[in-house]
Design an enzyme around this catalytic site. Structure first.
Site, mmCIF file in Angstrom:
data_model
loop_
_atom_site.group_PDB
_atom_site.id
_atom_site.type_symbol
_atom_site.label_atom_id
_atom_site.label_comp_id
_atom_site.label_asym_id
_atom_site.label_seq_id
_atom_site.Cartn_x
_atom_site.Cartn_y
_atom_site.Cartn_z
ATOM 1 N N ARG A 137 -0.282 5.738 20.483
ATOM 2 C CA ARG A 137 -0.800 4.288 21.329
ATOM 3 C C ARG A 137 0.184 3.767 22.207
ATOM 4 O O ARG A 137 0.019 3.221 23.152
ATOM 5 C CB ARG A 137 -1.431 3.386 20.603
ATOM 6 C CG ARG A 137 -2.326 2.251 21.217
ATOM 7 C CD ARG A 137 -3.167 1.359 20.405
ATOM 8 N NE ARG A 137 -2.346 0.777 19.369
ATOM 9 C CZ ARG A 137 -2.690 -0.130 18.415
ATOM 10 N NH1 ARG A 137 -4.220 -0.383 18.330
ATOM 11 N NH2 ARG A 137 -1.911 -0.792 17.783
ATOM 12 N N LYS A 139 -1.648 -2.236 24.746
ATOM 13 C CA LYS A 139 -1.310 -3.237 23.773
ATOM 14 C C LYS A 139 -0.189 -3.998 24.766
ATOM 15 O O LYS A 139 1.015 -3.902 24.272
ATOM 16 C CB LYS A 139 -0.820 -2.625 22.720
ATOM 17 C CG LYS A 139 -0.797 -3.854 21.445
ATOM 18 C CD LYS A 139 -0.458 -3.160 20.085
ATOM 19 C CE LYS A 139 -0.285 -4.413 19.049
ATOM 20 N NZ LYS A 139 -1.704 -5.259 18.810
#
Length: 332
Positions: free
Chosen positions: A73, A175
């Site tokens: 991620r 993120k």
């Protein structure tokens, strides 16, 4: 124990990207960063980060939970922000090395060592509002943390907001600090006006996520959550909880959920709602606030299924249950 994430180990892992290549990683002092005031990150928010944990088992060994998912991620966030491509093997090794350096400082359960990989654009160029940073820096901070529920777990109050959204829809999978910043003011307003703990953003009347967590609802043997798309963060804890739910024989439904359906289900006895995230793992939601009215979720208290799922995940993390999905990476 100090407030979650406010104490840091004195050293961190660091690598820099210059002249189209990554430097060798080093373990350096945690206060060793030097940035030009014109650095890209300070003006155009070229930054992303991760949050994962290392756990100490009863035999003294230390294990990092689902490192591969967080590194993947991290690489995806970097790519979507047009930051230099990270070397996933290097980042993984940096995490292992810095955790090994402080293996003796990893707290016993229910504490853990919180790990914060961060990637920032460092090029000094304030004329690059529409261009990426040519240079960057990756560092891995460590923060020993205690039990998130040391003061006792309580069911949260969520404001259902159908007008706003946490971040721009194409940014949801990233993120990045900017996404948290954009949710902060409305969340503070909800706390002041409704004594809400969080906002569940429901643009166009369909649930997405809160400012810092994924949302799930349990009705009978079914656990329901929004299907993955680019509009919200693909939580590693969310994924883990859904896998554990399946292991326990529950039916997992990933689909669109309307506010109307949510409120209808909340009125049923035994229904539970919960938030998932790295810090708190899984937290029960006891009240929804919608159009100035309050709706109790099931009993309105901390739910037994949320407690069961959280305990099942903790048991794997703490080495008290078999790691049959190979989620743990042994460090020391």
């Amino acid at each position: 124990m100090a407030a979650f994430g406010s104490v840091f180990m004195p050293k961190m892992a660091l690598a820099t990207f210059e002249n189209n290549q990554w430097s060798d990683a080093q373990i350096v002092s945690s206060d060793s960063i030097s940035l030009h005031p014109g650095a890209h990150v300070l003006h155009y928010s070229s930054t992303c980060f991760e949050g994962l944990k290392a756990f100490r088992h009863e035999d003294g060994s230390v294990h990092v939970f689902r490192m591969d998912q967080n590194v993947n991620r991290f690489a995806q966030s970097s790519q979507l922000l047009s930051l230099p491509e990270v070397d996933k093997e290097q980042v993984s090794q940096m995490i292992k090395d810095v955790v090994a350096e402080y293996a003796a400082d990893v707290p016993l359960p229910p504490g853990s060592m919180y790990i914060r990989p961060t990637h920032i654009g460092t090029e000094a160029a304030v004329g690059k509002a529409a261009a990426p940073s040519e240079t960057s820096m990756v560092y891995i901070l460590l923060s020993p943390v205690g039990d998130y529920f040391a003061g006792g777990a309580k069911a949260l109050r969520l404001l259902l907001d159908e007008t706003g959204q946490r971040c721009a829809p194409h940014m949801g999978m990233i993120k990045s600090g900017g996404n948290y910043a954009s949710a902060l003011a409305p969340t503070l307003e909800a706390k002041a006006k409704y004594q809400a703990d969080q906002i569940l953003f429901c643009p166009n009347g369909y649930i997405t996520e809160t400012g810092a967590a994924n949302f799930l609802i349990v009705d009978g043997n079914e656990i329901i959550t929004k299907a993955l798309d680019s509009s919200f963060l693909h939580g590693v804890t969310r994924s883990s909880i859904l896998t554990i739910a399946e292991d326990l024989g529950m039916t997992v439904s990933e689909r669109e959920v309307s506010v109307e359906e949510l409120l209808e289900r909340a009125a049923k006895p035994g229904v539970e709602a919960m938030l998932s995230g790295t810090a708190a793992v899984l937290t029960s939601v006891g009240t929804f606030i919608h159009n100035d009215k309050e709706y109790k979720v099931g009993s309105g208290d901390t739910g037994p299924i949320a407690q069961k799922l959280r305990q099942a995940l903790n048991d794997i993390q703490w080495g008290k249950a078999p790691d049959k999905h190979n989620w743990l990476t042994k460090i020391a």
